[in-house]
Motif scaffolding. Structure first.
Motif, PDB file in Angstrom:
ATOM      1  N   HIS A  49     112.215  82.331   9.421  1.00 19.94           N
ATOM      2  CA  HIS A  49     112.450  82.448  10.857  1.00 19.94           C
ATOM      3  C   HIS A  49     113.888  82.124  11.221  1.00 19.94           C
ATOM      4  O   HIS A  49     114.646  81.569  10.430  1.00 19.94           O
ATOM      5  CB  HIS A  49     111.526  81.499  11.621  1.00 19.94           C
ATOM      6  N   ARG A  85     101.754  81.076  15.114  1.00 18.32           N
ATOM      7  CA  ARG A  85     101.802  80.666  13.703  1.00 18.32           C
ATOM      8  C   ARG A  85     100.656  81.319  12.915  1.00 18.32           C
ATOM      9  O   ARG A  85     100.857  81.797  11.799  1.00 18.32           O
ATOM     10  CB  ARG A  85     101.729  79.142  13.582  1.00 18.32           C
ATOM     11  N   ASP A 114     109.723  75.280  18.407  1.00 19.47           N
ATOM     12  CA  ASP A 114     108.710  75.729  17.444  1.00 19.47           C
ATOM     13  C   ASP A 114     109.098  75.435  15.999  1.00 19.47           C
ATOM     14  O   ASP A 114     108.239  75.423  15.111  1.00 19.47           O
ATOM     15  CB  ASP A 114     108.510  77.250  17.541  1.00 19.47           C
ATOM     16  N   TYR A 167     107.154  79.621   8.056  1.00 12.57           N
ATOM     17  CA  TYR A 167     107.459  80.980   7.617  1.00 12.57           C
ATOM     18  C   TYR A 167     108.923  81.317   7.890  1.00 12.57           C
ATOM     19  O   TYR A 167     109.580  80.667   8.711  1.00 12.57           O
ATOM     20  CB  TYR A 167     106.530  81.972   8.323  1.00 12.57           C
ATOM     21  N   PHE A 188     107.105  75.180  11.738  1.00 10.67           N
ATOM     22  CA  PHE A 188     106.956  76.608  11.460  1.00 10.67           C
ATOM     23  C   PHE A 188     107.281  76.877   9.995  1.00 10.67           C
ATOM     24  O   PHE A 188     108.446  76.801   9.584  1.00 10.67           O
ATOM     25  CB  PHE A 188     107.871  77.424  12.364  1.00 10.67           C
ATOM     26  N   GLU A 243     100.633  77.889  18.553  1.00 13.77           N
ATOM     27  CA  GLU A 243      99.666  77.789  17.465  1.00 13.77           C
ATOM     28  C   GLU A 243      99.125  79.162  17.083  1.00 13.77           C
ATOM     29  O   GLU A 243      99.003  79.501  15.899  1.00 13.77           O
ATOM     30  CB  GLU A 243      98.518  76.853  17.859  1.00 13.77           C
TER      31      GLU A 243
END
Length: 341
Positions: free
Chosen positions: A279, A252, A271, A277, A275, A249
């Motif tokens: 990646h 993030r 994750d 973003y 998530f 967390e």
């Protein structure tokens, strides 16, 4: 020169062995990473390895053998724990440092009176050593400092025009370089570079195993090292890497503040679902992370990443090896996240 990609068949192995015997350099698959293979007893051939990598010649190379009968050709003395560790882990991803035989030139050993010896488990590597008839020096087959190659295509990307040939043996099963150990005495094994053979595994076969503090720190340019991978910046993509320690967390939340063009995260498989973003993932276990890490770092360069924030792996077992590679890829740039109190 044009670099030829060879199949690991009769013709390919024969051509690669002939190149080794005549003082040339060949890309060789192993279970750890691909290596730049050359006759370990031939100073001129070894110099070609350093030239192809663009690597300083004070970094020792690991010498590869295909049988215990060959050990006496490269080591003048065999420390007491070697036999037990060889029986347990050879062929496999373990390199043991011993006093070197006279036929190993200083170019191979980085000017040291010791040499790192390994018996690789990959059948193509074993057959190439046998057919060449000489011990083979083989550092990772990448440009110096860049992530190590785990496929023949990775080697080709780095070595096109620098070496005459690459043997394609498929994807490496480990994905990280071998564990490197030295011997303080007849009972104590010292880990200089962690890998897939862990401290816990070796403790089942020898009385004492210690981890060298240099694994966790930056080694100065003038400092002599006994193992590859301890000196200079290693394993780094073109993108800037930062290692981030903290729960998912907080990671993030941290990434939300870093968003800009070219910013990516390298995260655990678990994750990914939540998530939002840019990646990539690099596995859910330490073993999976070891197998995938170098390939992911190369892929991040290919998609244009400028900055990569990586979730901190575990620091025990194989996780210690992943952590060791990442802190060097990051140039020891680490962010520690903690909840506000």
């Amino acid at each position: 020169m044009e670099t030829e990609l060879l199949s690991p068949d009769e013709a390919g192995l024969q051509k690669a062995a002939e190149l080794i015997r005549t003082g040339q350099v060949v890309g060789m698959p192993t279970e750890t990473v691909y290596g730049l293979a050359a006759d370990a007893t031939n100073s001129g051939a070894v110099e070609k390895v350093f030239a192809a990598k663009g690597r300083p010649m004070d970094n020792p190379l690991i010498v590869h053998i295909s049988s215990m009968q060959e050990l006496g050709q490269v080591a003048r003395q065999v420390p007491e724990p070697v036999q037990a560790l060889a029986e347990a882990f050879w062929p496999g991803p373990l390199t043991m440092i011993m006093p070197k035989a006279d036929r190993i030139p200083p170019e191979t050993s980085g000017g040291l009176d010791t040499v790192g010896v390994r018996m690789p488990a990959h059948p193509v590597a074993q057959e190439l050593i046998r057919r060449s008839g000489v011990p083979i020096a083989a550092p990772s087959a990448n440009r110096s400092g860049y992530p190590s190659p785990t496929t023949a295509q990775h080697v080709l990307a780095d070595m096109q025009g620098r070496i005459p040939a690459i043997l394609d043996g498929g994807t490496c099963s480990c994905g990280l370089e071998s564990t490197v150990v030295a011997f303080d005495d007849d009972e104590t094994v010292r880990i200089l570079r962690p890998g897939f053979v862990t401290k816990e595994m070796m403790m089942e076969h020898v009385p004492r195993v210690v981890i060298d503090p240099a694994i966790f720190r930056e080694v100065s340019a003038g400092e002599r090292v006994a193992s590859p991978g301890m000196k200079y910046k290693h394993y780094a993509p073109n993108a800037a890497v930062t290692l981030v320690e903290g729960p998912a967390e907080l990671f993030r939340q941290f990434l939300a503040l870093q968003q800009a063009e070219g910013v990516y995260a390298l995260i655990f498989d678990a994750d990914a679902e939540q998530f939002p973003y840019p990646h990539m993932t690099y596995g859910g276990t330490s073993i999976e992370q070891g197998r995938q890490l170098f390939a992911r770092l190369r892929e991040l360069d290919q998609i244009g990443a400028k900055t990569v924030y990586v979730r901190m792996p575990q620091k025990d077992g194989v996780g210690l090896a992943v952590y060791n590679r990442l802190i060097r890829a990051a140039g020891f740039d680490i962010v520690h996240l903690a909840p506000r109190i």
